[in-house]
Structure formats: C-alpha cells, structure tokens
Design an enzyme around this catalytic site. Structure first.
Site, PDB file in Angstrom:
ATOM      1  N   ASP A 121      41.846  45.981  35.723  1.00  0.00           N
ATOM      2  CA  ASP A 121      42.539  45.980  36.824  1.00  0.00           C
ATOM      3  C   ASP A 121      41.897  46.783  37.887  1.00  0.00           C
ATOM      4  OD1 ASP A 121      42.778  48.670  36.023  1.00  0.00           O
ATOM      5  OD2 ASP A 121      44.895  48.664  35.891  1.00  0.00           O
ATOM      6  N   TYR A 171      43.522  38.371  32.717  1.00  0.00           N
ATOM      7  CA  TYR A 171      43.769  39.768  32.770  1.00  0.00           C
ATOM      8  C   TYR A 171      44.685  40.142  31.594  1.00  0.00           C
ATOM      9  CZ  TYR A 171      45.919  44.324  33.555  1.00  0.00           C
ATOM     10  OH  TYR A 171      46.274  45.251  33.292  1.00  0.00           O
ATOM     11  N   GLU A 220      53.232  44.087  31.631  1.00  0.00           N
ATOM     12  CA  GLU A 220      51.861  43.844  32.281  1.00  0.00           C
ATOM     13  C   GLU A 220      52.325  42.850  33.349  1.00  0.00           C
ATOM     14  OE1 GLU A 220      49.047  44.994  32.229  1.00  0.00           O
ATOM     15  OE2 GLU A 220      49.363  46.376  30.865  1.00  0.00           O
TER      16      GLU A 220
END
Ligand code: SF4
Length: 355
Positions: free
Chosen positions: A150, A132, A49
């Site tokens: 996203d 996020y 990520e």
C-alpha cells in the site's frame, strides 16, 4: 548492483518493534494474542481492507463497528438488504466498494459455504477483490508470505533503498524490494508491521527516524533524502464540472429522491434528482414543471477525477405519484445519513447548515 541487507535481521528487528508498538485496531488480532493461537477472522480482515481503500483508519473505525455490530458474519451481510448496506456505507465514499462488498459476501455465502477461501486465486476471483486485497487477506488472515503493497509500504521501501524513480514507475522495483524482505516466519504480522511503520513513524513529511527500528540500515536516512521520497510523477489538474440538483418537498414533509443506477458514480446510492455533471455550464432539467427557486450558495465537492460545483433549486412537491424513475420518501423514513457526502452537503445547504 543492489546493496544487499541481510533479510532475517531486518524482518526480525521490525517484528520485535511491532510486538511492542502494534497499533490497536478493531479488526486486528494483537501480536501477543496471535502468538497465543488466536486466529484473525477473515471476514473482519476483508471488511476492514475494503473500507480502508482510499480511506483513513480514523474515518473507518466507526463504520467498521457499525457494520460488524449489525452484520457480525459474512452470511449475515450476504442476507442484508441492498438499501440497508448502501445506507450504512453513506459518507465513506467510493460507493462501488459497497456494491462489490455485497456481491462478494453473497458469493462467499453461496459458493464457498460462508468461509473465505485461503487460495489466492480463489480470493482474486471474488467481486471487488483485486491483487492488493487478495494479498492482504492471504497475509493477515491466513499468514501467507504475500507482499502487501500500500502507500505506506511503498514509502518505507523507497526510503529504505533510497529509490528516486517517481511513482508509479517505481512500483515494480519497490515491490521486488519488499518481497526480498518478507519473511517466512510470521508474514502476516510482518505485513502489518511495515504498514504500521509507514503510518506511525515513517510518515510522509517528517519521518521520526530517531525512533525507527530500521534507522541503521535505512539508506535514505543516511543520505538525508527521506522527506523527499517517494518521488511522484506530477498530477494532472482536475477539471471542474457543474450541475444542478433539485430538492422538492411535499407539504407533509415527504421528499423527492432518486436511487442512482448501480453502475457509475455514486451507483446504487440515494440522491437528489439533477442535471448531468459536465464541464460545460449546467443545463436545467427539472424533474417536474414548477416554479423552481434558486438557493443562494453552491455545493462544492471533490471526486477522484474532478471537482464538482452544484447549484440547488427548490420547489414544493405536489401530491400524487412520483415522476417516472424517482422516489417519494416519507419524512419519517428519510435519514440524511443515508445520503452520500455530496448529496448530504446539498441537504445541509438547503436546511441552512454549513457546507
Ligand atoms: S529511518 Fe526514517 S526514513 Fe528510514 S524507514 Fe525509518 S523512519 Fe523511514
């Protein structure tokens, strides 16, 4: 009033599609394996990520393989030398991510016994983990019903609900719609399924609506507006900055470099000494007095907030110690791959390669 679409049917449709079409990604546990009880490794989820922020899957794959081969656990990464990690990261860009990666690995090793915490707030308190990434780790690694937004997910939601408010103003609405659709059952797979849908079918310019598992309920497909969504507020033109880089080499091949300060652009990375980068014409500030020669051509590179035009000067490096704040790197210790892309372009131009 909002049109409502029954949530279970939508998430179930998408999960059925994901079971058949999930992308094969090196950091992912395939849906069949996950159903069989294989748990994702939070270290690999986190690393992927962080690498994927502002970067494509295609660009990340090799970096991910190299990192996990060299540092297979978060403890191994925590014990790595800073320069080795920055060198492996070179070329991937957004170097603050690499510095935070190390800080985060060391915090997990020192404060959490080498295990990523499951608690969302504890994840958020780690260096480099924002909302996020915390949501993505919670969902993908720990199967929590988090909403992971996203660019792919924003695009899918804008189209599913035919939302024409431009980004970024549309973000809260898009997130609320995504939250309504997130199921309690298999939320980790669901989060990855929406991302895959956006990456493979609901593509920015030409969505393949004919093979989309959500084609029937999709409001933008019905309205014929899908390719124009999501709308985006116009971007400001990027300014152009200029600078000079100085490339000096000793007769035995040793090179003069600098380790850039930890904070700021390209922080912690190796680079050529140079002038400040500014919108005004660059001022020559060579690192030592010499007959500096200008190289033909220039290096052009685009950062997030500006374009850079770099001119290059070269001179022989005299014997003796490095000028203050700089490093002499012996020829056999120098790896061009340790340089961030803009500095690598300067090296290639100097060596006669193309930029
Ligand atoms: S039907 Fe088309 S626009 Fe709608 S979600 Fe699917 S691919 Fe995207």
């Amino acid at each position: 009033m909002r049109d409502t679409i029954p949530e279970p049917a939508l998430s179930t449709q998408l999960l059925e599609w994901y079971d058949r079409h999930a992308r094969d990604l090196p950091w992912r546990v395939a849906p069949a394996d996950r159903k069989a009880g294989v748990a994702p490794d939070p270290y690999r989820v986190w690393l992927s990520e962080v690498m994927l922020q502002q970067t494509t899957v295609a660009a990340v794959r090799d970096y991910f393989h190299r990192f996990t081969s060299r540092w297979p656990t978060v403890q191994a990464l925590a014990a790595a030398e800073d320069a080795d990690v920055m060198g492996e990261w070179a070329g991937l860009g957004y170097y603050a991510r690499a510095r935070n990666l190390l800080k985060c690995a060391r915090a997990v090793a020192a404060e959490h016994g080498g295990t990523f915490p499951e608690d969302h707030d504890a994840l958020l308190s780690l260096p480099g983990i924002g909302p996020y990434t915390a949501a993505a780790i919670s969902a993908i690694a720990f199967d929590a019903p988090e909403v992971v937004m996203d660019g792919n997910v924003e695009r899918v939601m804008a189209r599913m609900f035919d939302i024409h408010t431009p980004l970024p103003d549309a973000k809260p609405d898009l997130k609320a719609r995504a939250a309504e659709l997130t199921p309690q059952d298999r939320p980790g797979d669901y989060a990855q399924a929406v991302m895959d849908l956006g990456a493979t079918i609901c593509s920015p310019k030409s969505p393949a609506c004919g093979i989309c598992p959500w084609r029937d309920p999709c409001q933008a497909r019905a309205a014929g507006t899908a390719p124009e969504l999501p709308k985006k507020a116009p971007k400001k033109a990027k300014p152009v900055r200029q600078g000079v880089a100085y490339l000096a080499q000793r007769a035995d091949g040793a090179l003069l470099l600098e380790r850039r300060p930890d904070s700021g652009l390209l922080g912690g990375m190796l680079g050529w000494p140079g002038s400040p980068w500014a919108e005004a014409p660059a001022i020559d500030r060579p690192p030592f007095a010499a007959d500096w020669q200008s190289l033909p051509g220039e290096v052009r590179h685009t950062f997030t907030h500006f374009h850079l035009i770099l001119t290059l000067r070269t001179a022989p490096l005299p014997d003796g110690p490095a000028p203050e704040g700089l490093l002499i790197v012996e020829r056999h210790d120098f790896r061009p791959s340790d340089l961030p892309t803009v500095m690598r372009k300067a090296y290639d131009l100097w060596r006669g390669g193309s930029v």
